[in-house]
Design a protein around this motif. Structure first.
Motif, PDB file in Angstrom:
ATOM      1  N   CYS A  31      33.932  43.436  45.236  1.00 50.57           N
ATOM      2  CA  CYS A  31      35.325  43.315  44.819  1.00 50.57           C
ATOM      3  C   CYS A  31      36.183  44.272  45.644  1.00 50.57           C
ATOM      4  CB  CYS A  31      35.448  43.637  43.337  1.00 50.57           C
ATOM      5  SG  CYS A  31      37.147  43.702  42.746  1.00 50.57           S
TER       6      CYS A  31
ATOM      7  N   CYS B 214      37.512  47.056  42.832  1.00 47.37           N
ATOM      8  CA  CYS B 214      36.667  47.953  42.049  1.00 47.37           C
ATOM      9  C   CYS B 214      35.257  48.098  42.634  1.00 47.37           C
ATOM     10  CB  CYS B 214      36.569  47.463  40.609  1.00 47.37           C
ATOM     11  SG  CYS B 214      35.544  46.012  40.398  1.00 47.37           S
TER      12      CYS B 214
ATOM     13  N   CYS C 142      36.462  40.614  41.727  1.00 42.70           N
ATOM     14  CA  CYS C 142      35.509  40.252  40.678  1.00 42.70           C
ATOM     15  C   CYS C 142      36.171  39.337  39.668  1.00 42.70           C
ATOM     16  CB  CYS C 142      34.948  41.496  40.008  1.00 42.70           C
ATOM     17  SG  CYS C 142      36.185  42.524  39.225  1.00 42.70           S
TER      18      CYS C 142
ATOM     19  N   CYS D 298      41.610  41.991  38.221  1.00 39.35           N
ATOM     20  CA  CYS D 298      40.838  43.237  38.282  1.00 39.35           C
ATOM     21  C   CYS D 298      41.793  44.417  38.417  1.00 39.35           C
ATOM     22  CB  CYS D 298      39.881  43.214  39.473  1.00 39.35           C
ATOM     23  SG  CYS D 298      39.061  44.807  39.722  1.00 39.35           S
TER      24      CYS D 298
ATOM     25  N   ASN E 104      38.957  48.520  34.333  1.00 36.72           N
ATOM     26  CA  ASN E 104      38.692  47.299  33.559  1.00 36.72           C
ATOM     27  C   ASN E 104      38.012  47.641  32.234  1.00 36.72           C
ATOM     28  OD1 ASN E 104      39.563  45.391  35.612  1.00 36.72           O
ATOM     29  ND2 ASN E 104      37.760  46.072  36.750  1.00 36.72           N
TER      30      ASN E 104
HETATM   31 ZN    ZN Z   1      36.978  44.217  40.575  1.00 35.63          ZN
END
Ligand code: ZN
Ligand code: ZN
Length: 171
Positions: free
Chosen positions: A67, A70, A129, A133, A145
């Motif tokens: 991602c 993150c 993701c 996010c 998250n």
């Molecule tokens: Zn993410």
């Protein structure tokens, strides 16, 4: 994978159908390692249209990456089309000429290399993701998250504004 075009090089309208899978190694691009989780599927054709060979294929690849916000592992299916002109040249290595055509040497071109180049032009670096996010806290690195980490983070643009407001208050 090398595609041999010797049969169609002198034949106007000559066509080679392409329906294959390519085994791709993990590839680094702009600090990210892209892992091809399955062989990349390529379907289409290459046609001699007189001045150039016209390569038109659809590509389906299952990619493992991270991602962009993150860094969680993500797995995505990427589909894109390739529509390129190929010209025969004398270069030692397959390359792009000024008109944007791909120059190949001899009577073969490297389909894997073209697919990989186009993959990075089309796709790389944008995976999340999930759409919304929230990324990681820039201060403590917590995954936002999973909830608020409690750090007081101020958007730098607001910080400048608060600065101005504070100053005018003190005047
Ligand atoms: Zn993410
Ligand atoms: Zn934090």
């Amino acid at each position: 994978m090398l595609i041999d075009v010797s049969q169609i090089l002198r034949e106007y309208g000559g066509r080679i159908n392409i329906d294959c899978t390519l085994d791709m190694d993990d590839t680094d691009f702009l600090g990210e390692t892209y892992h091809f989780e399955e062989p990349v599927k390529v379907v289409g054709s290459v046609v001699n249209n007189g001045e150039t060979l016209s390569l038109e294929v659809s590509v389906t690849a299952k990619i493992g990456a991270h991602c962009a916000r993150c860094a969680k592992p993500v797995s995505v299916i990427e589909c894109f089309d390739i529509d390129e002109s190929l010209v025969k040249g004398d270069e030692q290595e397959q390359s792009w000429d000024d008109s944007g055509a791909i120059v190949f040497e001899g009577h073969t071109f490297d389909l894997s290399e073209i697919v990989l180049d186009e993959f990075f032009m089309n796709a790389a670096g944008k995976y999340l993701c999930r759409e919304d996010c929230k990324g990681l806290c820039p201060q403590c690195g917590a995954d936002l998250n999973e909830g608020d980490c409690g750090c007081k983070t101020v958007d730098p643009r607001w910080e400048a504004l608060l600065d101005i407001m504070n100053r005018s208050e003190n005047d």
